[in-house]
Design a protein around this motif. Structure first.
Motif, PDB file in Angstrom:
ATOM      1  N   GLY A 108      -6.634  -0.312   2.597  1.00 42.51           N
ATOM      2  CA  GLY A 108      -5.365  -0.523   1.912  1.00 42.51           C
ATOM      3  C   GLY A 108      -5.554  -0.759   0.431  1.00 42.51           C
ATOM      4  N   LYS A 109      -4.409  -0.947  -0.257  1.00 43.35           N
ATOM      5  CA  LYS A 109      -4.446  -1.192  -1.705  1.00 43.35           C
ATOM      6  C   LYS A 109      -3.394  -2.226  -2.066  1.00 43.35           C
ATOM      7  CE  LYS A 109      -6.379  -0.060  -5.666  1.00 43.35           C
ATOM      8  NZ  LYS A 109      -6.622  -1.372  -6.241  1.00 43.35           N
ATOM      9  N   SER A 110      -3.363  -3.343  -1.306  1.00 38.87           N
ATOM     10  CA  SER A 110      -2.396  -4.381  -1.641  1.00 38.87           C
ATOM     11  C   SER A 110      -2.786  -5.107  -2.923  1.00 38.87           C
ATOM     12  CB  SER A 110      -2.237  -5.379  -0.490  1.00 38.87           C
ATOM     13  OG  SER A 110      -3.466  -5.974  -0.167  1.00 38.87           O
TER      14      SER A 110
ATOM     15  N   ARG B  17      12.374   4.756  -2.190  1.00 44.01           N
ATOM     16  CA  ARG B  17      12.849   3.825  -1.163  1.00 44.01           C
ATOM     17  C   ARG B  17      11.668   3.509  -0.255  1.00 44.01           C
ATOM     18  NH1 ARG B  17      19.107   4.859  -0.288  1.00 44.01           N
ATOM     19  NH2 ARG B  17      19.679   4.445  -2.469  1.00 44.01           N
ATOM     20  N   LEU B  18      11.289   2.235  -0.235  1.00 46.30           N
ATOM     21  CA  LEU B  18      10.055   1.837   0.428  1.00 46.30           C
ATOM     22  C   LEU B  18      10.190   1.897   1.948  1.00 46.30           C
ATOM     23  CD1 LEU B  18       7.207   0.692  -0.185  1.00 46.30           C
ATOM     24  CD2 LEU B  18       8.191  -1.586   0.170  1.00 46.30           C
ATOM     25  N   PRO B  19       9.252   2.569   2.632  1.00 52.08           N
ATOM     26  CA  PRO B  19       9.273   2.564   4.096  1.00 52.08           C
ATOM     27  C   PRO B  19       8.824   1.211   4.655  1.00 52.08           C
ATOM     28  CG  PRO B  19       8.048   4.455   3.230  1.00 52.08           C
ATOM     29  CD  PRO B  19       8.245   3.492   2.106  1.00 52.08           C
TER      30      PRO B  19
ATOM     31  N   PHE C  95       0.818   4.129  -2.978  1.00 50.96           N
ATOM     32  CA  PHE C  95       0.608   5.545  -2.686  1.00 50.96           C
ATOM     33  C   PHE C  95       1.928   6.289  -2.469  1.00 50.96           C
ATOM     34  CE2 PHE C  95      -3.515   3.711  -1.196  1.00 50.96           C
ATOM     35  CZ  PHE C  95      -4.307   4.341  -2.127  1.00 50.96           C
ATOM     36  N   GLY C  96       2.990   5.770  -3.096  1.00 48.71           N
ATOM     37  CA  GLY C  96       4.289   6.408  -2.947  1.00 48.71           C
ATOM     38  C   GLY C  96       4.331   7.798  -3.529  1.00 48.71           C
ATOM     39  N   LYS C  97       3.667   7.965  -4.679  1.00 44.08           N
ATOM     40  CA  LYS C  97       3.621   9.286  -5.297  1.00 44.08           C
ATOM     41  C   LYS C  97       2.539  10.133  -4.623  1.00 44.08           C
ATOM     42  CE  LYS C  97       4.151   9.363  -9.795  1.00 44.08           C
ATOM     43  NZ  LYS C  97       3.937   9.073 -11.231  1.00 44.08           N
ATOM     44  N   PRO C  98       2.620  11.448  -4.728  1.00 38.88           N
ATOM     45  CA  PRO C  98       1.633  12.314  -4.080  1.00 38.88           C
ATOM     46  C   PRO C  98       0.205  11.908  -4.415  1.00 38.88           C
ATOM     47  CG  PRO C  98       3.419  13.621  -4.959  1.00 38.88           C
ATOM     48  CD  PRO C  98       3.653  12.218  -5.435  1.00 38.88           C
ATOM     49  N   SER C  99      -0.611  11.743  -3.380  1.00 43.71           N
ATOM     50  CA  SER C  99      -1.984  11.290  -3.597  1.00 43.71           C
ATOM     51  C   SER C  99      -2.987  12.042  -2.734  1.00 43.71           C
ATOM     52  CB  SER C  99      -2.082   9.797  -3.288  1.00 43.71           C
ATOM     53  OG  SER C  99      -1.710   9.558  -1.947  1.00 43.71           O
ATOM     54  N   GLY C 100      -2.516  13.030  -1.959  1.00 41.18           N
ATOM     55  CA  GLY C 100      -3.428  13.777  -1.097  1.00 41.18           C
ATOM     56  C   GLY C 100      -3.711  13.099   0.227  1.00 41.18           C
ATOM     57  N   LEU C 101      -3.109  11.923   0.470  1.00 41.36           N
ATOM     58  CA  LEU C 101      -3.352  11.227   1.742  1.00 41.36           C
ATOM     59  C   LEU C 101      -2.924  12.066   2.932  1.00 41.36           C
ATOM     60  CD1 LEU C 101      -2.242   7.529   1.091  1.00 41.36           C
ATOM     61  CD2 LEU C 101      -4.540   8.343   1.601  1.00 41.36           C
ATOM     62  N   PHE C 102      -1.880  12.852   2.745  1.00 46.12           N
ATOM     63  CA  PHE C 102      -1.334  13.619   3.851  1.00 46.12           C
ATOM     64  C   PHE C 102      -1.850  15.055   3.883  1.00 46.12           C
ATOM     65  CE2 PHE C 102       2.516  10.709   3.120  1.00 46.12           C
ATOM     66  CZ  PHE C 102       1.979   9.732   3.940  1.00 46.12           C
ATOM     67  N   GLY C 103      -2.823  15.356   3.054  1.00 46.94           N
ATOM     68  CA  GLY C 103      -3.367  16.705   3.057  1.00 46.94           C
ATOM     69  C   GLY C 103      -2.464  17.702   2.375  1.00 46.94           C
ATOM     70  N   ASN C 104      -1.435  17.224   1.709  1.00 49.46           N
ATOM     71  CA  ASN C 104      -0.542  18.111   0.952  1.00 49.46           C
ATOM     72  C   ASN C 104      -0.036  17.306  -0.244  1.00 49.46           C
ATOM     73  OD1 ASN C 104       1.501  16.406   2.053  1.00 49.46           O
ATOM     74  ND2 ASN C 104       1.585  17.695   3.872  1.00 49.46           N
ATOM     75  N   ASP C 105       1.119  17.669  -0.794  1.00 53.89           N
ATOM     76  CA  ASP C 105       1.518  17.000  -2.031  1.00 53.89           C
ATOM     77  C   ASP C 105       2.562  15.911  -1.814  1.00 53.89           C
ATOM     78  OD1 ASP C 105       3.670  18.587  -1.399  1.00 53.89           O
ATOM     79  OD2 ASP C 105       3.970  19.340  -3.431  1.00 53.89           O
ATOM     80  N   GLN C 106       2.736  15.460  -0.569  1.00 56.62           N
ATOM     81  CA  GLN C 106       3.710  14.405  -0.331  1.00 56.62           C
ATOM     82  C   GLN C 106       3.108  13.013  -0.497  1.00 56.62           C
ATOM     83  OE1 GLN C 106       3.908  17.129   1.783  1.00 56.62           O
ATOM     84  NE2 GLN C 106       6.057  17.645   2.004  1.00 56.62           N
ATOM     85  N   GLY C 107       3.992  12.053  -0.717  1.00 54.57           N
ATOM     86  CA  GLY C 107       3.618  10.650  -0.751  1.00 54.57           C
ATOM     87  C   GLY C 107       4.633   9.849   0.045  1.00 54.57           C
ATOM     88  N   TYR C 108       4.461   8.548   0.091  1.00 53.01           N
ATOM     89  CA  TYR C 108       5.337   7.718   0.928  1.00 53.01           C
ATOM     90  C   TYR C 108       6.787   7.692   0.442  1.00 53.01           C
ATOM     91  CZ  TYR C 108       1.331   5.994   3.557  1.00 53.01           C
ATOM     92  OH  TYR C 108       0.236   5.913   4.374  1.00 53.01           O
ATOM     93  N   TRP C 109       7.026   7.948  -0.850  1.00 54.22           N
ATOM     94  CA  TRP C 109       8.407   7.984  -1.311  1.00 54.22           C
ATOM     95  C   TRP C 109       9.176   9.142  -0.682  1.00 54.22           C
ATOM     96  CZ3 TRP C 109       8.796   3.447  -2.642  1.00 54.22           C
ATOM     97  CH2 TRP C 109       8.115   2.817  -3.678  1.00 54.22           C
ATOM     98  N   ASP C 110       8.490  10.157  -0.195  1.00 52.78           N
ATOM     99  CA  ASP C 110       9.171  11.346   0.314  1.00 52.78           C
ATOM    100  C   ASP C 110       9.860  11.134   1.654  1.00 52.78           C
ATOM    101  OD1 ASP C 110       8.518  12.895  -1.880  1.00 52.78           O
ATOM    102  OD2 ASP C 110       6.684  13.660  -0.996  1.00 52.78           O
ATOM    103  N   PHE C 111       9.600  10.019   2.324  1.00 49.00           N
ATOM    104  CA  PHE C 111      10.243   9.798   3.616  1.00 49.00           C
ATOM    105  C   PHE C 111      11.738   9.569   3.485  1.00 49.00           C
ATOM    106  CE2 PHE C 111       5.871   8.951   4.866  1.00 49.00           C
ATOM    107  CZ  PHE C 111       5.814   9.540   6.114  1.00 49.00           C
TER     108      PHE C 111
ATOM    109  N   THR D  70       0.841  -1.205   0.000  1.00 50.46           N
ATOM    110  CA  THR D  70       0.000   0.000   0.000  1.00 50.46           C
ATOM    111  C   THR D  70       0.872   1.249   0.000  1.00 50.46           C
ATOM    112  OG1 THR D  70      -1.866  -1.079   1.093  1.00 50.46           O
ATOM    113  CG2 THR D  70      -1.725   1.308   1.306  1.00 50.46           C
ATOM    114  N   TYR D  71       1.952   1.247   0.784  1.00 51.62           N
ATOM    115  CA  TYR D  71       2.877   2.384   0.777  1.00 51.62           C
ATOM    116  C   TYR D  71       3.443   2.615  -0.621  1.00 51.62           C
ATOM    117  CZ  TYR D  71       3.149   2.052   5.940  1.00 51.62           C
ATOM    118  OH  TYR D  71       2.878   2.022   7.294  1.00 51.62           O
ATOM    119  N   ALA D  72       3.789   1.526  -1.305  1.00 49.93           N
ATOM    120  CA  ALA D  72       4.344   1.671  -2.650  1.00 49.93           C
ATOM    121  C   ALA D  72       3.313   2.217  -3.626  1.00 49.93           C
ATOM    122  CB  ALA D  72       4.881   0.318  -3.141  1.00 49.93           C
TER     123      ALA D  72
END
Length: 367
Positions: A276-278, A77-79, A52-68, A48-50
């Motif tokens: 999730g989105k596995s 780099r997968l968290p 939504f790795g690209k910006p998807s609005g999950l965080f209320g801004n333009d970040q995604g999981y790749w940004d960690f 699911t992290y992968a």
């Protein structure tokens, strides 16, 4: 022989493309710490992290999981959740040899920007991470975790984030008066997040019936675990009483199952929650569904609400008590499947991505 540092780079646009790369250490800046990642879990949650790795609005801004753990121009780099030991420190208050539980990249080592250092741990204050949810940036000393027990060590990365998500969903149901339903349908019921939800709901005296939805091959074994009131195969959904108000919790983004449930229950479906989105490569097939609009569940947002309601200490005490209750049954729910080394780490990612991992196993990677 000097230990070789490595990482796994993933194509941000095609998550099937992943490769091992050398990741030689760079000098630390003031306030940074270098950690050696001792172990981490590979679960469907990481897929699911992968997704939504690209910006998807999950965080209320333009970040995604790749940004960690990677800059925008670099491969993803997968968290993952796990334990790591400090091998070098340029941060006052953090010593070499200390062990922290938290969020790490799928790699042998990581550099973290330590801030807000205290007895319990620290927060990563790397600039690109400061706008991301605090729960992902918190690193906890295992010596300060009241609910940590050495016997449960491997179950922390396997179950802790997933159990917490399930517990938070159960809390939301109770907070919302169970949406007025008499039955809660939980799709991908053998997943670890689903088990956390089912277990947490079962602790309540007055609650709706819980119905685990899974593939026919899993029904008998899952029913024997006693997590749900009933376990039903996907091809038997139409046998459920469609006149009884129901809610759906979809753990994997399974569009076909969602359509069957919505079509069968129609206006009697009071809530449809996707977690999730596995099932990342499945056709969504959710246009024009009868019944309620689907709503996403985002655990960090729920955590922030409950910390505001109960205070940080109060929230922590509730989670700790629930976790220790769950640890009494977790070992019978999943055996530990341990993998070691870089090549095994890459194989574990591809195995989970392909949906070939055994749901009864807790896959631990030791870099």
């Amino acid at each position: 022989m000097q230990r070789q540092s490595w990482a796994i780079d993933i194509d941000r646009d095609d998550i099937t493309q992943a490769e091992l790369v050398s990741d030689p250490p760079a000098p630390l800046a003031p306030g940074e710490v270098r950690v050696q990642i001792d172990s981490y879990a590979m679960t469907a949650n990481n897929i699911t992290y992968a997704v939504f790795g690209k910006p998807s609005g999950l965080f209320g801004n333009d970040q995604g999981y790749w940004d960690f753990f990677a800059e925008r121009a670099a491969p993803g780099r997968l968290p993952v959740w796990g334990f790591a030991t400090v091998t070098e420190s340029a941060a006052d208050g953090i010593a070499v040899g200390e062990v922290f539980y938290g969020y790490y990249p799928m790699a042998s080592d990581a550099v973290l920007g330590a801030g807000h250092i205290g007895p319990g741990g620290f927060t990563d204050v790397t600039p690109r991470r400061t706008a991301l949810p605090p729960v992902y940036n918190s690193y906890q000393r295992i010596t300060a975790l009241s609910e940590y027990r050495p016997a449960d060590h491997d179950y922390w990365p396997v179950f802790r984030p997933l159990f917490l998500t399930g517990w938070l969903i159960a809390d939301q149901f109770e907070d919302e008066g169970d949406y007025g339903v008499q039955q809660i349908l939980i799709a991908s019921a053998s997943s670890k997040t689903a088990i956390g939800l089912g277990f947490s709901l079962a602790q309540r005296v007055d609650r709706p019936e819980t119905i685990g939805l899974t593939s026919a091959a899993n029904v008998e074994a899952l029913a024997a675990e006693g997590i749900y009131d009933r376990v039903v195969s996907y091809d038997q959904i139409m046998t459920l009483n469609a006149t009884t108000p129901a809610a759906l919790v979809d753990m994997a983004g399974n569009g076909a199952v969602t359509r069957v449930v919505h079509s069968h229950f129609g206006s009697q479906l009071q809530a449809s929650i996707i977690v999730g989105k596995s099932h990342w490569d499945a056709q969504a097939d959710v246009e024009g569904l009868p019944g309620p609009e689907r709503q996403g569940f985002f655990a960090p947002g729920r955590i922030q609400k409950r910390v505001a309601d109960w205070g940080g200490a109060g929230f922590g005490q509730k989670v700790a008590a629930a976790w220790l209750d769950f640890m009494a049954v977790a070992p019978r729910l999943a055996r530990i499947d341990r993998r070691a080394g870089a090549v095994a780490a890459l194989a574990a990612y591809h195995e989970m991505l392909a949906g070939k991992a055994d749901p009864k196993a807790g896959l631990i990677v030791e870099p």
